[in-house]
Structures are given as C-alpha cells and as structure tokens.
Design an enzyme around this catalytic site. Structure first.
Site: not given
Ligand code: GLN
Ligand code: ZN
Length: 735
Positions: A20, A22, A412-413, A465, A497, A586, A673, A705
């Site tokens: 809720e 969110k 990156i994908g 992806e 989340c 992490e 980002h 990324c």
């Molecule tokens: N291959 C993933 C993407 O491009 C890598 C994501 C990540 O590094 N968190 O979304």
């Molecule tokens: Zn990344």
C-alpha cells in the site's frame, strides 16, 4: 525503571501487506494525490502493524520503525542534518530521497550486508545539528491514542555517524540525543531502542572509545527512558564489553548470526535475537530455548535477530507453495508468533544452563529434524585441471574468431522493458494468454532490439532480456531447488520492492534456460550476440537461502547449474557469454577476518561456472559499483575475458585501479541511472581519458549498467552518441 517487556521485535516491514505504501508514494510523487493522502496511508499502515503485533500476543511494540522512505534519512531529519540545497525544495524530504529537476538526491548505498538501500547523510562544515523529535513523538502519541504503549526505535549515534563518515561530530550529535531522551521521558516513554548495527563490524580503538563516550553520556541523562542498544547482523565482539560497562540497561544481541556471549551480563537485560530476521525459515524451538538458557544476564527477553524489514509480511497468501516447503517457512507474522511462543516457553522452563548450542553456531535453524546431517555431502573444491587456458591463448583464439574492431561497442544486457511485455507476462500467469502467444511476443521484442542495435551500429549485440521479470527470479523459476512466492515482497529502497526466490533444496537445471532466446537472437543477425546469465553469487545473494548447508556449497550448486548453461550456449553457437555478478560485494562478510575466505570461494564459484567455456568463447562479466576497489583483486580473480563496470558516476576514478587487470575492460561511459542523454563530445572526452589510462586494444565501450529502467527514446539517443564518439576516436587511432 519499568522492566523490559518479555517479547519484542526489533522492527517490522512497512511497505504494507499489499504494498500500500508503494501505491501511496507513487501516486503522491506523480501528483495524483496530496501529502495529506500520503500521511493518511502511512497512519493506516502503522495502526495496522501495532494492532497485528498486539493480536499476535507481542507485548513489546516498537514505534518509529515506519518510514516514508528510509530510517537513516529519518534520523538525519531528526538531527537537523538537511543539506542547505534541499531546504527550499517543495518537499525537502523527498528531494533528498529522490532529487528534483535541478537537484541530485543523496547518495544511496546498501545497508550492511543486506539488499536494503539507505540514503547516506551528508554532514559537512555547515551542518548544524538541531533536534526535531516530531516523528518519534508523533508515533508514540498516535499509538497511545490507539491504546498501545510503544518503544521508539532510532538509529543510534555511533552507527549514524559512522555511516555518514563523520564520527568527529559525536559531541554535537550527542547533545541532540540527550534532548531526545529528555523529550521522550517527558512523554512518558519507558524504553527507547537505539540501533547500533555498526558495532558488529571491526571497530578501531577510537571508535570503541566513541561507543563508550556516547553511552556513558546518554546513560547520565537524568530523566530518560530505559536505554536499549540493539546490535544485529553479527557478533558484537570487542564492542560488547565496552557497551556492557556503560549504564545502558538493555543490549540486543543477534544469536542467529553470532554466538551466545561468554561474558556474564548480570545487571543487564539481554534482548536475545533467536528468531532470524534475515531468513524465511521456521525457528527450531529446541535450539532457540537452549540459546536463551545459555545467556547469563539478569533478564533475557525473546526477540528477532534484527528488524523484520528484510522478510515478507505473511505466509497466508502463499497457498501456491508446496505444503512440505510451506510448513518449514515463517515470514514476519509467523516469526512474531514464534517470538511470543518462545517467550512463553522460556518463562515456563527455567531451563538448566546448557552452555552455548553447538553445531551451526547460533540459535536460528532451518526447521526441526534437520539437525543430524546436511542433505548432500560437501562439495569438493573445484578441480584446477578444469581451469581455462591462460588469457593470451584465449585472447588470440577469440580475436581470430570474433574479428571485432578496436574499441568494440556493446551494452550490458537489458533493453527497456515495455508495459506490454509486463502485461503479457501477467496474462500468461493468469491464463488469459497462451504460452506460444507469449513467446511470439518475446521474439518480436527481441527482433526489435536487434534491429535497433544494428541501426545504431553497435558491434556486440544483446537480445535485451525481454523474457525476464528480474535477473535472479527468472533463473530461480527455471532451476529445481527454488520456489517463488506470490506476494513475498521485501523493501529494497523507497517504494521499490523485490520478491526474493526461496532456495530450499538441492539446485539443479532440468533443461536449458536461455539457449532458446539467445539462438533466436543470433539467427537474426551476422553480428555476435552475447548470451546473458546471472552469476551464482548474485543468484544466491538475492534469494532466501537454505541454512542447513554452508553458503559456499549452495553457491557451488548454483555455479554448476549455470556452468551447464554456459556449455549449452557455447554448443548452440553463442560465442560471447556474459555472466553478471553485481552482488559479489554484497555478500562480503562484515568482519575482515572472514572476508578472504568468502572472496576465495566466491571467485572459485564463478570460475566453476565459466571454466567449461572453450578458448574461443569470450566470457564477459559485469559489476555495477563505483567503489569496487575493496574487492578488485577478487574481480581480477574472476578471470573474465572482458569486465564491464560502472565508472561514469565516479568520474572514471576506477580506471587506475583496473588498469592492472591484463584483460578486456569496459568502464561505463555514461550513467544509466539518470534520464539525461550524454552528448557525443562528453562520451568522447571520457573515452580519451580511458585510452590514456588503459591500453587501447583492451578497451570496450559500453554504458554503466543495463538499460531496463530507461525509455527507448533515451536509450537510442544515448547509444547513437556513444557510437559517434567511438567512431571519432577510432579515426584518430587509424591516423
Ligand atoms: N544484464 C543485466 C542487465 O543489463 C545486469 C543488471 C545489473 O548489473 N544489475 O539488466
Ligand atoms: Zn550493473
């Protein structure tokens, strides 16, 4: 001083059982509702939590564990540490959390070794600390109006300052905490909880002196509530005797991650965290009671090992889980019931002093009946003979096979995830869209992504992806040994989340997972298309994991499954395979003494997953941090042929550090980002710096990324500029 209640939890989820908060936040941010609507939604969630905890029989209810965004940000506001540039924003709190058109938000980073992100307070020469206790006092009053006495929870002064890299400001900050204690006492509050998770890490003598000074001084406040200092995520170690020598009345100890303290804590109340707040398993009553009995203190209170923020709300919704598994699980509500039951049992049985429980080194265990033997034998160390050829051999074979231009461009994908695809996935699971129809839509999306990349002129393509909801959950859904939940949401930051999969059994791969999509993508183009896999450490880090096996062995099982996928991709003709490990850092243990061992097996797991690839198959890895320095040697140890890392945000600071890797490197040339489109000039300037720092034949050109969170417009404009900038630089190389 009134005695501490018999059972409590250190904190509770706050996003709402149906997310809720969110909804309320996102509707407020988009201007669809008012601040008053948001505040009303928050009040409802708080009331619901207190009622539920009381209904379940808990007698020590926490307050101020709710947050509209983040508890560290709340603490900064409590102490008046709002940087001047945010003060005139229409809503300074959310300006700090999320930024505004003209203002970048505060930096965000991970909360200890969890996947929760907090905002890093900015404390500088012009920070003037000034207490504003409105939020904790408000929650105490709000709960009281509903008939509940509560214990406000606030991040403690030492942890707050360590996270802000400003421990030298302790004196000033303690002035605010002294005032806070006085105001809470005037309000009739009996106990306050100060969270000090930083005390479970390695602390220098100066930092330990700060702990002593802080709690001596707060203990000396004349009119104050009882002081409960909560530690969690590990053993207090050398901080425990320091804390125990101060006047604090209660100390919270994590008996799941840490052991029963040997010290005699007579004179103190120990709030014993025997129910894990970090996993989803039922607690073994036998072990928990033995741990409780082994604590030597004036009083032992039953609690969770940390806040329940890190687990989902309730199992009630999870009717789709297999009964055997479901019976072994406990989410937040079920864990509260365990705390209450253990508190009753502990009171009833003044158990003999059993000494610390042996075995898993703590109180939390998987479920009863698991205590004899691990279900599979320990896995052997990886076979060194199975390693890949030396890099120069591989590099030559790959150059021959791939024939890429200098400064190859790639991504990156992920490409932007469209609303239609998400809707299509939902339609498949609700049965309104057939699997073949869904697969056709995924294929159409792959084709669109391939054509876009061809138009842009990128060298190494990706399939985008589109079939993945999430880079971990997708693999969990296709591997045996994992279950996924319907509503098991856990807050990651703000309104975000994740739904971590549950790794509950031995992991294996019943069938190839990504080969179908990778080969389809490759069939559309003569350019090489990278196969995309998530690495074993990341899959485990972002899941709830069985705890009857050493983590290393679980990661190795996942590594073997990913290794099979690597071999199948290669056999299907995919010549570049990327195995992402964004969570490598992490899982790094909080104590230095344990870090080397972790990094050793984490690297071994990665190599186990990738070493089956032949020489001419190029292995890429991707990590997304700007401060990877800490684990650079481990990243180097992954031995990937190409490593792409975040770099643009840190001003390419990382270049010097990674130049020592003797292999391919793709430091990100722009920050994904932000919606900002980088200009070709800007990318070119960054690339020039890169080729000054690194041998040009090793440099790759890519964003920081994946592009999943961006729009197609932003992505196409940005990548076009990246390709232009690369072309200009190549021209100067030829000249
Ligand atoms: N291959 C993933 C993407 O491009 C890598 C994501 C990540 O590094 N968190 O979304
Ligand atoms: Zn990344």
């Amino acid at each position: 001083m009134s005695s501490f209640p018999t059972s409590t939890v250190l904190g509770y989820p706050r996003i709402g059982p149906r997310r809720e908060l969110k909804q309320a936040l996102e509707s407020y941010w988009s201007g669809r509702s008012t601040r008053a609507d948001l505040d009303r939604a928050g009040a409802e969630l708080r009331a619901r939590t207190w009622r539920r905890l009381a209904e379940l029989g808990l007698d020590g209810l926490p307050s101020n564990t709710f947050s509209l965004y983040d508890q560290v940000l709340d603490t900064a506001v409590l102490l008046g540490a709002v940087p001047a540039r945010y003060r005139d924003a229409p809503d300074p709190y959310f300006a700090m959390a999320r930024g505004t058109d003209g203002l970048a938000p505060l930096r965000m980073t991970k909360w200890f070794d969890t996947n929760y992100h907090y905002l890093v307070p900015e404390i500088g020469p012009d920070t003037v600390f000034k207490l504003d206790a409105g939020k904790p006092l408000g929650e105490v009053r709000e709960a009281r109006a509903l008939g509940f006495e509560t214990r406000p929870v606030v991040v403690g002064p030492v942890t707050f300052l360590l996270l802000s890299s400003a421990l030298e400001r302790l004196d000033e900050v303690l002035g605010c905490y002294e005032e806070l204690l006085a105001e809470l006492a005037a309000e009739g509050v009996a106990w306050v909880q100060l969270d000090e998770p930083a005390l479970v890490g390695d602390r220098t003598p100066e930092e330990l002196a700060a702990v002593r000074a802080a709690y001596e001084r707060l203990g000396a406040v004349r009119e104050r509530p009882g002081l409960f200092v909560a530690s969690y995520f590990g053993d207090l170690g050398e901080s425990l005797p320091v804390l125990a020598a101060t006047p604090v009345e209660a100390i919270g100890i994590d008996l799941v991650r840490g052991g029963v303290p040997g010290a005699d804590l007579t004179g103190k109340t120990v709030v014993a965290g025997v129910v894990s707040g970090r996993d989803v398993w039922r607690t073994s009553p036998g072990r928990a009671l033995a741990a409780l009995a082994a604590v030597r203190a004036s009083r032992v209170v039953v609690s969770t090992s940390c806040s329940l923020l890190h687990v989902p709300y309730s199992l009630a919704e999870e009717t789709g889980l297999e009964a055997g598994l479901r019976g072994r699980l406990a989410f937040a509500e079920e864990k509260v019931a365990e705390v209450v039951a253990l508190a009753e049992a502990h009171l009833r049985t003044p158990a003999p002093r059993l000494g610390p429980p042996s075995g898993h080194g703590g109180g939390g265990v998987l479920y009863e009946g698991d205590e004899d033997e691990p279900s599979v034998p320990l896995l052997p160390d990886p076979d060194p003979a199975a390693e890949r050829s030396p890099y120069p051999v591989r590099a030559a074979a790959q150059a021959e096979h791939l024939r890429l231009p200098p400064l190859p461009t790639t991504t990156i994908g992920s490409f932007p995830q469209t609303g239609e695809l998400r809707a299509a996935r939902a339609a498949v699971s609700s049965g309104t869209l057939s699997q073949p129809d869904y697969e056709r839509r995924v294929e159409a999306e792959i084709e669109r992504v391939i054509r876009a990349q061809e138009r842009l002129g990128l060298d190494v393509l990706v399939h985008g992806e589109p079939e993945r909801n999430d880079m971990v959950q997708y693999f969990a859904e296709h591997l045996d040994g994992f279950a996924v939940t319907r509503n098991g949401w856990v807050q990651s930051y703000g309104s975000r989340c994740t739904r971590p999969p549950i790794l509950h059994g031995d992991v294996s791969r019943p069938a190839p997972i990504t080969v179908r999509w990778a080969t389809y993508a490759q069939s559309l183009t003569p350019k090489p298309v990278k196969g995309m896999l998530t690495g074993p450490v990341t899959i485990v880090a972002w899941s709830f994991v069985r705890n009857d096996l050493p983590l290393r062995d679980v990661v190795f099982q996942v590594a073997d499954a990913i290794g099979q996928e690597v071999r199948d991709l290669e056999a299907a003709g995919v010549s570049i395979i990327q195995v992402d490990e964004p969570a490598l850092r992490e899982l790094l243990p909080l104590r230095r003494a344990a870090q080397a061992d972790y990094l050793k097996w984490a690297v071994a797991a990665y190599r186990r997953a990738t070493s089956g690839a032949g020489d001419r198959t190029q292995i890429h890895t991707h990590l997304c941090y700007s401060d990877a320095d800490q684990i650079l040697a481990a990243i180097d140890g992954l031995d990937a042929d190409v490593t792409t890392i975040e770099s643009a945000r840190s001003g390419a600071r990382i270049l010097g550090a990674v130049s020592a890797f003797g292999r391919g490197l793709g430091p990100g040339v722009y920050d994904i980002h932000s919606p900002r489109v980088p200009s070709a000039d800007e990318v070119e300037a960054l690339l020039r710096r890169t080729v000054e720092a690194l041998p040009v034949e090793r440099v790759w050109v890519n964003p920081d990324c994946g592009l999943k969170t961006r729009t197609y417009e932003e992505v196409e404009a940005s990548l076009a500029n990246v390709v232009t900038a690369t072309g200009r630089l190549r021209a100067t190389l030829d000249a």
